[in-house]
Every structure is written in C-alpha cells, then in structure tokens.
Design a protein around this motif. Structure first.
Motif, PDB file in Angstrom:
ATOM      1  N   ASP A  13       9.146  -6.785  -0.323  1.00  0.00           N
ATOM      2  CA  ASP A  13       9.967  -5.592  -0.456  1.00  0.00           C
ATOM      3  C   ASP A  13       9.041  -4.392  -0.650  1.00  0.00           C
ATOM      4  O   ASP A  13       7.975  -4.515  -1.259  1.00  0.00           O
ATOM      5  N   ILE A  14       9.440  -3.251  -0.154  1.00  0.00           N
ATOM      6  CA  ILE A  14       8.610  -2.052  -0.258  1.00  0.00           C
ATOM      7  C   ILE A  14       9.299  -1.055  -1.185  1.00  0.00           C
ATOM      8  O   ILE A  14      10.409  -0.594  -0.896  1.00  0.00           O
ATOM      9  N   LEU A  15       8.654  -0.730  -2.298  1.00  0.00           N
ATOM     10  CA  LEU A  15       9.207   0.183  -3.296  1.00  0.00           C
ATOM     11  C   LEU A  15       8.944   1.635  -2.886  1.00  0.00           C
ATOM     12  O   LEU A  15       8.090   1.913  -2.032  1.00  0.00           O
ATOM     13  N   PRO A  16       9.691   2.588  -3.502  1.00  0.00           N
ATOM     14  CA  PRO A  16       9.609   3.987  -3.055  1.00  0.00           C
ATOM     15  C   PRO A  16       8.210   4.582  -3.040  1.00  0.00           C
ATOM     16  O   PRO A  16       7.860   5.326  -2.128  1.00  0.00           O
ATOM     17  N   ARG A  17       7.379   4.289  -4.064  1.00  0.00           N
ATOM     18  CA  ARG A  17       6.021   4.861  -4.104  1.00  0.00           C
ATOM     19  C   ARG A  17       5.224   4.434  -2.872  1.00  0.00           C
ATOM     20  O   ARG A  17       4.578   5.248  -2.216  1.00  0.00           O
ATOM     21  N   GLU A  18       5.293   3.139  -2.536  1.00  0.00           N
ATOM     22  CA  GLU A  18       4.583   2.664  -1.354  1.00  0.00           C
ATOM     23  C   GLU A  18       5.205   3.241  -0.089  1.00  0.00           C
ATOM     24  O   GLU A  18       4.494   3.592   0.852  1.00  0.00           O
ATOM     25  N   MET A  19       6.523   3.343  -0.064  1.00  0.00           N
ATOM     26  CA  MET A  19       7.190   3.858   1.129  1.00  0.00           C
ATOM     27  C   MET A  19       6.775   5.301   1.396  1.00  0.00           C
ATOM     28  O   MET A  19       6.598   5.713   2.557  1.00  0.00           O
ATOM     29  N   MET A 344      -2.523  -0.395   1.180  1.00  0.00           N
ATOM     30  CA  MET A 344      -2.853  -1.083  -0.064  1.00  0.00           C
ATOM     31  C   MET A 344      -4.016  -0.392  -0.778  1.00  0.00           C
ATOM     32  O   MET A 344      -3.973  -0.170  -2.006  1.00  0.00           O
ATOM     33  N   LEU A 345      -5.058  -0.028  -0.040  1.00  0.00           N
ATOM     34  CA  LEU A 345      -6.217   0.627  -0.635  1.00  0.00           C
ATOM     35  C   LEU A 345      -5.853   2.006  -1.185  1.00  0.00           C
ATOM     36  O   LEU A 345      -6.341   2.414  -2.252  1.00  0.00           O
ATOM     37  N   LEU A 346      -4.998   2.739  -0.485  1.00  0.00           N
ATOM     38  CA  LEU A 346      -4.559   4.046  -0.972  1.00  0.00           C
ATOM     39  C   LEU A 346      -3.772   3.893  -2.271  1.00  0.00           C
ATOM     40  O   LEU A 346      -3.941   4.689  -3.209  1.00  0.00           O
ATOM     41  N   LEU A 347      -2.917   2.885  -2.345  1.00  0.00           N
ATOM     42  CA  LEU A 347      -2.149   2.639  -3.563  1.00  0.00           C
ATOM     43  C   LEU A 347      -3.069   2.249  -4.717  1.00  0.00           C
ATOM     44  O   LEU A 347      -2.884   2.703  -5.856  1.00  0.00           O
ATOM     45  N   GLU A 348      -4.053   1.416  -4.442  1.00  0.00           N
ATOM     46  CA  GLU A 348      -4.956   0.947  -5.496  1.00  0.00           C
ATOM     47  C   GLU A 348      -5.791   2.078  -6.090  1.00  0.00           C
ATOM     48  O   GLU A 348      -6.156   2.026  -7.269  1.00  0.00           O
ATOM     49  N   LYS A 349      -6.098   3.079  -5.285  1.00  0.00           N
ATOM     50  CA  LYS A 349      -6.870   4.204  -5.838  1.00  0.00           C
ATOM     51  C   LYS A 349      -5.972   5.380  -6.210  1.00  0.00           C
ATOM     52  O   LYS A 349      -6.457   6.492  -6.417  1.00  0.00           O
ATOM     53  N   LYS A 408       7.167  10.938 -11.770  1.00  0.00           N
ATOM     54  CA  LYS A 408       6.407   9.872 -11.113  1.00  0.00           C
ATOM     55  C   LYS A 408       6.692   9.841  -9.616  1.00  0.00           C
ATOM     56  O   LYS A 408       5.877   9.360  -8.835  1.00  0.00           O
ATOM     57  N   GLU A 409       7.864  10.346  -9.224  1.00  0.00           N
ATOM     58  CA  GLU A 409       8.225  10.418  -7.807  1.00  0.00           C
ATOM     59  C   GLU A 409       7.744  11.715  -7.169  1.00  0.00           C
ATOM     60  O   GLU A 409       8.000  11.952  -5.987  1.00  0.00           O
ATOM     61  N   GLY A 410       7.075  12.581  -7.963  1.00  0.00           N
ATOM     62  CA  GLY A 410       6.505  13.798  -7.406  1.00  0.00           C
ATOM     63  C   GLY A 410       7.293  15.068  -7.665  1.00  0.00           C
ATOM     64  O   GLY A 410       6.917  16.134  -7.161  1.00  0.00           O
TER      65      GLY A 410
END
Length: 422
Positions: A13-19, A344-349, A408-410
């Motif tokens: 599943d893809i959550l809003p932050r990743e989306m 994934m790398l963008l989310l991790e940093k 947190k959503e900007g």
C-alpha cells in the motif's frame, strides 16, 4: 473466512507521504525527458505468453505471472493437460519489463511513428521474485528509449537525460558504469572460451563486485572451464583501469578479437557525457558489467549509488529485438531507472519537495450553517482557480494536534472559520 487487510506478499500500500514523492518524481521525469524530445506512450500490462517466453528476458522469464486461458479454451486445454505440459493452460502473462512490450508496440505501429522515435514509457511491471529492500513483485518502471538511431548519439542522449533528471531531484556523487557486450565477447574469445559458453561466463563475471576476482575464478573453474582460460581472462580485469585508458588498454590487448569501432565508441560516450553533464556524478568503464537481459547487443550501462549499495537503473543497446517481430532489425537503445528504489531513497533521506506555493488549510468550526459554509466554499474555489492549494477540514477538539498532523502533510498556512464570526 476473515478478510485479509494486508496486501498480497510482494505488493504494498502507498501512504500519502510516499504518494506525494511519487507524484513529484513522475512530474519531474515527464518534464525533464520532454526537454530532450521524448514522447509519452503506453502499452498494455498483459502480453502474449509467446513474447514473454522468447528467451529475451534472461532470468525474468522464470518470474512471469501467467494468466490462464478463459472459457471454452481453458476447458479444452484442461482436458489435455498433464504434469509435463501445464503451459497449454496459459495464453498471456503480466509484463516483467517495458522493453519487450515497447518492441512489440514499435513493430505494430512503426508506420505511424517518427524515425527516430524517442519514447517515454512509465507503468507497473510484475515479477514473481523474492521481495527484499527496494524490490517488490509489483513495481513501477520508467523507461526512455530511442528507436531507429544507429549511432552512439542515442547512448549519449539517454545517459545525459537520465543523469540530468537525477540531479534535479537531489541525487549527487552517483556513478554511471559503462561497458559493451562486444567488448565482453572479445575478452572471452581472447581468453579461449568457446562461444557457446559466453553466457555462462558472463553470468559469473557479473558477480565480480560481490565475490571478487578470486571468487569468480573459483566459480568458473568449478563449472569445468580451463584454468588457463580463466586466468587469462581475469588477468585482463586485474590490469584494466576504469577510465578511458582502460578502454584503450583492452583495445590494444584484444587486437583483432575486438570489432572495429567498439573501443572508440566507448571512449566517445564517456568523454561526451562527462563534458556536457549538468549533475554531480562520474562515468566509468567497467568491463565486469554484464546486464542480465539476453537482448543486449552493444553498449550497456548502469547507475550505481552508494546509499543503495547497488544498481538503481540501467540499460543498453538492443538492435535485434524488434527484428524478432518484423524480421528486420531496427537500431534500439534504452535506459530504465529504478523508480521504486529512487523513491525509497528519497523517503529515507526525508527529501523535501521544493515549494510550489503555500498549502493552505481552512479549519471550519463544527455545525457551520449551510449559507456560511457556502461562502467558505466559494472563497476556496476562487483561490483554487488562481492555482492555490486549499484543504477544507472540520475543526477538531484537539486543534493543536490537528494542525501538527496537517503540517506533516506540508500545510503551512491555517485559516480558521467560526460560526459566530462569519
């Protein structure tokens, strides 16, 4: 039986932050590649099983999600099936990459397409693989391909466009590894391997970064290859450097085993990309680079990033694949970025998307009368028409926590609407 709330293994599943990150990366992909002249196109997610099983996809052909025939065709096949011919039940499969579908697409539509055709294709692919970090059974790929261009201008454009994109979304100090399948074959012939054994040798060489020279030597000898050939081949790898000098060394050493122009083309690609780059990366010659797909015929390349510990994209020239459909070979070269790994790398940093205007939240007190709510809706629509992002939400009792969650959503601007102040 209770319903299962978790996704099927290997899916997610893809959550809003990743989306949000995914949407941003997709928009940058489209915008950047458009400036290089690439046009969007699309192919179906289901392909003929004959195409998917044509010995072009390497190990991926073992990972196909197969689709059963339907109706009377399935019933008829079921009457004839046994343990040795279960594939008669199948007539389709989910695509495992975008290159083979693109080749079929071009073969079917070439008369309606420009030449050369610069294609941009994004879409999900499926592989029945073992899930691990950065690898899923359903994942999005993003490919750019140039069809109908026989010169190394295609390779230069593909690498330049992709490195430009990576620089724009915050990646730096990555590496483009470059090789040529013809160089690999010349090295194998020079070392005394038989042509029928090339693929087995290449598969083992591809493990060089994981098991080292000694590990590769041991593996090749255990497969029954002559130690003299193994030593001669690995001696080349021990002596070659990763710059243009390494290309020249192999050209001089391999002599007539190497096809004319191969070394010169590699050198030109490296020099041209390096001289015109707009991102912080290096391009190196890596004679151990193999790429697993069986359809590559010339230059091949990969993107390596230390933070991932492996490849996050790759591609190469595949001049013979379209000819499998048409009977006439067509020059073709492509580059695929590992979209899921990039995200994934963008989310991790904790990558922050560049601001493109304020995100505004309207917090409306509960039980707002309909006439006053209408005014709020009208005001929001007026701002949206000007390009502003407005999120209307009912005010919660714990307003402080609500704002923290929206931050947190900007969301950075909050306007509050109370019944007695409207």
């Amino acid at each position: 039986m209770a319903m299962k709330k978790k996704p099927v293994t290997g899916m997610k599943d893809i959550l809003p932050r990743e989306m949000e990150i995914r949407d941003y990366v997709i928009s940058e992909i489209k915008e950047t590649y458009k400036t290089f002249g690439f046009s969007g196109m699309e192919t179906p997610c289901v392909e003929h099983i004959e195409n998917l099983s044509s010995n072009q996809g390497g190990e991926n052909e073992k990972l196909i999600f197969k689709i059963l025939k339907r109706g009377d065709k399935l019933n008829s096949a079921a009457d004839k099936v046994n343990a040795d011919n279960t594939d008669i039940l199948v007539d389709g499969g989910l695509r495992y990459d975008l290159t083979l579908p693109l080749s079929r697409y071009y073969a079917n539509n070439a008369n309606d397409l420009p030449s050369p055709f610069k294609a941009l294709q994004m879409g999900n692919v499926w592989r029945a693989d073992r899930p691990q970090r950065g690898r899923y059974r359903q994942f999005m790929q993003c490919d750019i391909d140039i069809l109908g261009e026989p010169t190394i201008l295609a390779e230069i454009e593909l690498i330049t466009a992709t490195t430009t994109l990576l620089g724009k979304i915050g990646f730096e100090k990555f590496t483009i590894r470059l090789n040529n399948r013809k160089m690999l074959k010349a090295m194998a012939a020079y070392s005394g391997f038989e042509e029928k054994d090339y693929d087995s040798v290449f598969i083992t060489l591809d493990k060089m970064d994981k098991i080292g020279l000694d590990g590769v030597a041991e593996d090749l000898v255990s497969q029954g290859f002559a130690k003299e050939s193994v030593d001669k081949c690995l001696d080349l790898f021990a002596k070659v450097s990763e710059d243009v000098a390494g290309v020249r060394f192999l050209k001089d050493t391999l002599g007539d085993y190497l096809e004319t122009g191969v070394a010169e083309d590699l050198e030109t690609i490296m020099n041209s990309v390096d001289a015109t780059k707009s991102a912080d990366f290096k391009i190196i010659f890596d004679p151990t680079l193999v790429r697993g797909m069986g359809y590559y015929t010339g230059p091949i390349f990969e993107i390596s990033m230390d933070e991932f510990g492996g490849s996050v994209g790759g591609g190469g020239r595949y001049d013979e694949m379209i000819g499998k459909f048409t009977g006439q070979n067509t020059p073709a070269c492509g580059f695929s970025i590992g979209f899921e790994r990039i995200v994934m790398l963008l989310l991790e940093k904790d990558y922050q998307i560049p601001k493109q205007g304020e995100k505004i939240a309207y917090l409306v007190e509960k039980n707002m009368p309909s006439d006053k709510m209408l005014k709020i809706l009208q005001q929001a629509n007026e701002k949206r028409a000007k390009g502003e992002q407005i999120n209307i939400a009912i005010m919660k009792k714990n307003k402080k926590f609500q704002k923290e969650q929206m931050e947190k959503e900007g969301y950075t601007v909050f306007e509050e609407f109370f019944v007695d102040k409207m």
